[in-house]
Design a protein around this motif. Structure first.
Motif, PDB file in Angstrom:
ATOM      1  N   GLU A  68       0.710  -1.159   0.142  1.00 34.21           N
ATOM      2  CA  GLU A  68       0.051   0.001  -0.015  1.00 34.21           C
ATOM      3  C   GLU A  68       0.954   1.220   0.107  1.00 34.21           C
ATOM      4  N   SER A  69       2.057   1.238   0.523  1.00 33.24           N
ATOM      5  CA  SER A  69       3.059   2.219   0.473  1.00 33.24           C
ATOM      6  C   SER A  69       4.304   1.967  -0.191  1.00 33.24           C
ATOM      7  N   ASN A  70       4.995   2.817  -0.438  1.00 33.16           N
ATOM      8  CA  ASN A  70       6.369   2.510  -1.117  1.00 33.16           C
ATOM      9  C   ASN A  70       7.330   1.748  -0.457  1.00 33.16           C
ATOM     10  N   LEU A  71       7.193   0.338  -0.641  1.00 28.49           N
ATOM     11  CA  LEU A  71       8.067  -0.595   0.149  1.00 28.49           C
ATOM     12  C   LEU A  71       9.340  -0.520  -0.345  1.00 28.49           C
ATOM     13  N   LEU A  72       9.738   0.214  -1.294  1.00 27.72           N
ATOM     14  CA  LEU A  72      11.072   0.331  -1.719  1.00 27.72           C
ATOM     15  C   LEU A  72      11.788   1.295  -1.070  1.00 27.72           C
ATOM     16  N   LEU A  73      11.143   2.118  -0.321  1.00 26.48           N
ATOM     17  CA  LEU A  73      11.817   3.091   0.411  1.00 26.48           C
ATOM     18  C   LEU A  73      12.157   2.509   1.963  1.00 26.48           C
ATOM     19  N   ALA A  74      11.486   1.357   2.573  1.00 28.00           N
ATOM     20  CA  ALA A  74      11.410   0.920   3.797  1.00 28.00           C
ATOM     21  C   ALA A  74      13.067   0.446   4.166  1.00 28.00           C
ATOM     22  N   THR A  75      13.537   0.897   5.612  1.00 29.86           N
ATOM     23  CA  THR A  75      14.833   0.490   5.663  1.00 29.86           C
ATOM     24  C   THR A  75      14.809  -0.356   6.735  1.00 29.86           C
ATOM     25  N   ASP A  76      15.549  -1.269   6.807  1.00 33.72           N
ATOM     26  CA  ASP A  76      15.937  -2.120   7.913  1.00 33.72           C
ATOM     27  C   ASP A  76      16.446  -1.754   9.239  1.00 33.72           C
ATOM     28  N   ARG A  77      16.939  -2.283  10.192  1.00 33.66           N
ATOM     29  CA  ARG A  77      17.630  -1.884  11.130  1.00 33.66           C
ATOM     30  C   ARG A  77      19.190  -1.441  11.014  1.00 33.66           C
ATOM     31  N   SER A  78      19.691  -2.176   9.971  1.00 31.39           N
ATOM     32  CA  SER A  78      21.049  -1.636   9.218  1.00 31.39           C
ATOM     33  C   SER A  78      20.764  -0.242   8.612  1.00 31.39           C
ATOM     34  N   GLY A  79      19.709   0.201   8.318  1.00 33.22           N
ATOM     35  CA  GLY A  79      19.497   1.310   7.407  1.00 33.22           C
ATOM     36  C   GLY A  79      19.557   1.049   5.927  1.00 33.22           C
ATOM     37  N   TRP A  80      19.472  -0.212   5.454  1.00 30.78           N
ATOM     38  CA  TRP A  80      19.374  -0.675   4.043  1.00 30.78           C
ATOM     39  C   TRP A  80      17.963  -0.584   3.566  1.00 30.78           C
ATOM     40  N   ASP A  81      17.942  -0.212   2.406  1.00 33.49           N
ATOM     41  CA  ASP A  81      16.556  -0.441   1.629  1.00 33.49           C
ATOM     42  C   ASP A  81      16.627  -1.647   0.699  1.00 33.49           C
ATOM     43  N   PRO A  82      15.596  -2.032   0.137  1.00 38.10           N
ATOM     44  CA  PRO A  82      15.519  -3.239  -0.908  1.00 38.10           C
ATOM     45  C   PRO A  82      16.616  -2.932  -1.876  1.00 38.10           C
ATOM     46  N   LEU A  83      16.744  -1.825  -2.412  1.00 33.20           N
ATOM     47  CA  LEU A  83      17.689  -1.415  -3.635  1.00 33.20           C
ATOM     48  C   LEU A  83      19.107  -1.705  -3.036  1.00 33.20           C
ATOM     49  N   MET A  84      19.526  -1.410  -1.783  1.00 36.94           N
ATOM     50  CA  MET A  84      20.618  -1.620  -1.199  1.00 36.94           C
ATOM     51  C   MET A  84      21.023  -3.181  -1.032  1.00 36.94           C
ATOM     52  N   ALA A  85      20.100  -3.736  -0.848  1.00 38.77           N
ATOM     53  CA  ALA A  85      20.289  -5.467  -0.576  1.00 38.77           C
ATOM     54  C   ALA A  85      20.457  -5.879  -2.051  1.00 38.77           C
ATOM     55  N   ALA A  86      19.713  -5.429  -3.070  1.00 42.81           N
ATOM     56  CA  ALA A  86      19.850  -5.830  -4.361  1.00 42.81           C
ATOM     57  C   ALA A  86      21.009  -5.535  -4.955  1.00 42.81           C
ATOM     58  N   CYS A  87      21.818  -4.330  -4.829  1.00 46.76           N
ATOM     59  CA  CYS A  87      23.136  -3.935  -5.056  1.00 46.76           C
ATOM     60  C   CYS A  87      23.951  -4.917  -4.592  1.00 46.76           C
ATOM     61  N   ASN A  88      23.961  -5.000  -3.024  1.00 49.63           N
ATOM     62  CA  ASN A  88      24.782  -5.883  -2.422  1.00 49.63           C
ATOM     63  C   ASN A  88      24.982  -7.265  -2.966  1.00 49.63           C
ATOM     64  N   GLY A  89      23.736  -7.743  -3.411  1.00 51.43           N
ATOM     65  CA  GLY A  89      23.701  -9.182  -3.796  1.00 51.43           C
ATOM     66  C   GLY A  89      24.104  -9.333  -5.467  1.00 51.43           C
ATOM     67  N   GLY A  90      24.273  -8.084  -6.210  1.00 47.47           N
ATOM     68  CA  GLY A  90      24.261  -8.086  -7.487  1.00 47.47           C
ATOM     69  C   GLY A  90      23.480  -8.634  -8.221  1.00 47.47           C
ATOM     70  N   HIS A  91      22.194  -8.145  -7.870  1.00 46.93           N
ATOM     71  CA  HIS A  91      21.047  -8.622  -8.612  1.00 46.93           C
ATOM     72  C   HIS A  91      20.854  -7.437  -9.805  1.00 46.93           C
ATOM     73  N   HIS A  92      21.184  -7.716 -11.053  1.00 45.98           N
ATOM     74  CA  HIS A  92      21.205  -6.783 -11.741  1.00 45.98           C
ATOM     75  C   HIS A  92      19.611  -6.381 -12.381  1.00 45.98           C
ATOM     76  N   LYS A  93      18.939  -7.401 -12.369  1.00 40.58           N
ATOM     77  CA  LYS A  93      17.402  -7.114 -13.022  1.00 40.58           C
ATOM     78  C   LYS A  93      16.762  -6.423 -12.072  1.00 40.58           C
ATOM     79  N   LEU A  94      16.845  -6.444 -10.650  1.00 40.24           N
ATOM     80  CA  LEU A  94      16.262  -5.859  -9.528  1.00 40.24           C
ATOM     81  C   LEU A  94      16.795  -4.299  -9.666  1.00 40.24           C
ATOM     82  N   VAL A  95      17.836  -4.237  -9.617  1.00 43.87           N
ATOM     83  CA  VAL A  95      18.712  -2.919  -9.759  1.00 43.87           C
ATOM     84  C   VAL A  95      17.883  -2.168 -10.814  1.00 43.87           C
TER      85      VAL A  95
END
Length: 168
Positions: A68-95
């Motif tokens: 319902e809200s923009n989940l892409l902006l949600a940060t976890d306790r370490s301050g990472w959002d989903p895009l940071m997780a995708a970048c860290n994992g090297g997931h090109h399609k998601l990025v």
């Protein structure tokens, strides 16, 4: 059965498990039955964080569409959002799918950016894509390190050379 009930150990609901393991059919069924895509676990991670970290684009798409809200902006306790997780994992399609909606100046509490995450892994494809989209090559983390220094420190010479060229 409470579909949103979290386990006692990690705070995972069924949707977290489906997202982390890439079970799109299960995630779709859970969402249809009322599972909350914005539920966070004990680490502050949404199911989308887990899908992004593992590169499960099919599940990530379902979660983003269901939120319902923009989940892409949600940060976890370490301050990472989903895009940071995708970048860290090297997931090109998601990025690639999310980069147009992202604030490329975003930094985690430690000052690391999406470009730092790509550099840490020596991912030259992500580095090129992030810089082409507007990521700052000269941004420094909380310790004053640029992505170039991160790549060099991790032994990723090809990434370091590329970052040097892009900074010039």
């Amino acid at each position: 059965v409470d579909i949103n009930r979290a386990d006692d150990k990690h705070g995972w609901a069924y949707l977290h498990l489906a997202a982390a393991t890439g079970r799109a059919t299960a995630a779709e069924a859970l969402l249809g039955a009322g599972a909350d895509p914005a539920a966070s676990d004990a680490y502050g991670k949404l199911p989308l964080h887990w899908a992004a970290a593992a590169g499960h684009g099919n599940v990530a798409d379902l979660l983003v569409a269901a939120g319902e809200s923009n989940l892409l902006l949600a940060t976890d306790r370490s301050g990472w959002d989903p895009l940071m997780a995708a970048c860290n994992g090297g997931h090109h399609k998601l990025v690639s799918a999310w980069i147009g909606e992202a604030d490329l100046s975003f930094a985690a509490p430690d000052g690391s950016t999406y470009l730092h995450a790509a550099a840490r892994n020596g991912d030259t494809v992500l580095i090129r894509g992030l810089v082409a989209a507007g990521a700052s090559v000269n941004a420094c983390d909380g310790k004053g390190r640029s992505a170039l220094e991160i790549a060099r420190g991790a032994g990723h010479e090809a990434a370091a050379v590329l970052l040097g060229e892009l900074a010039a």
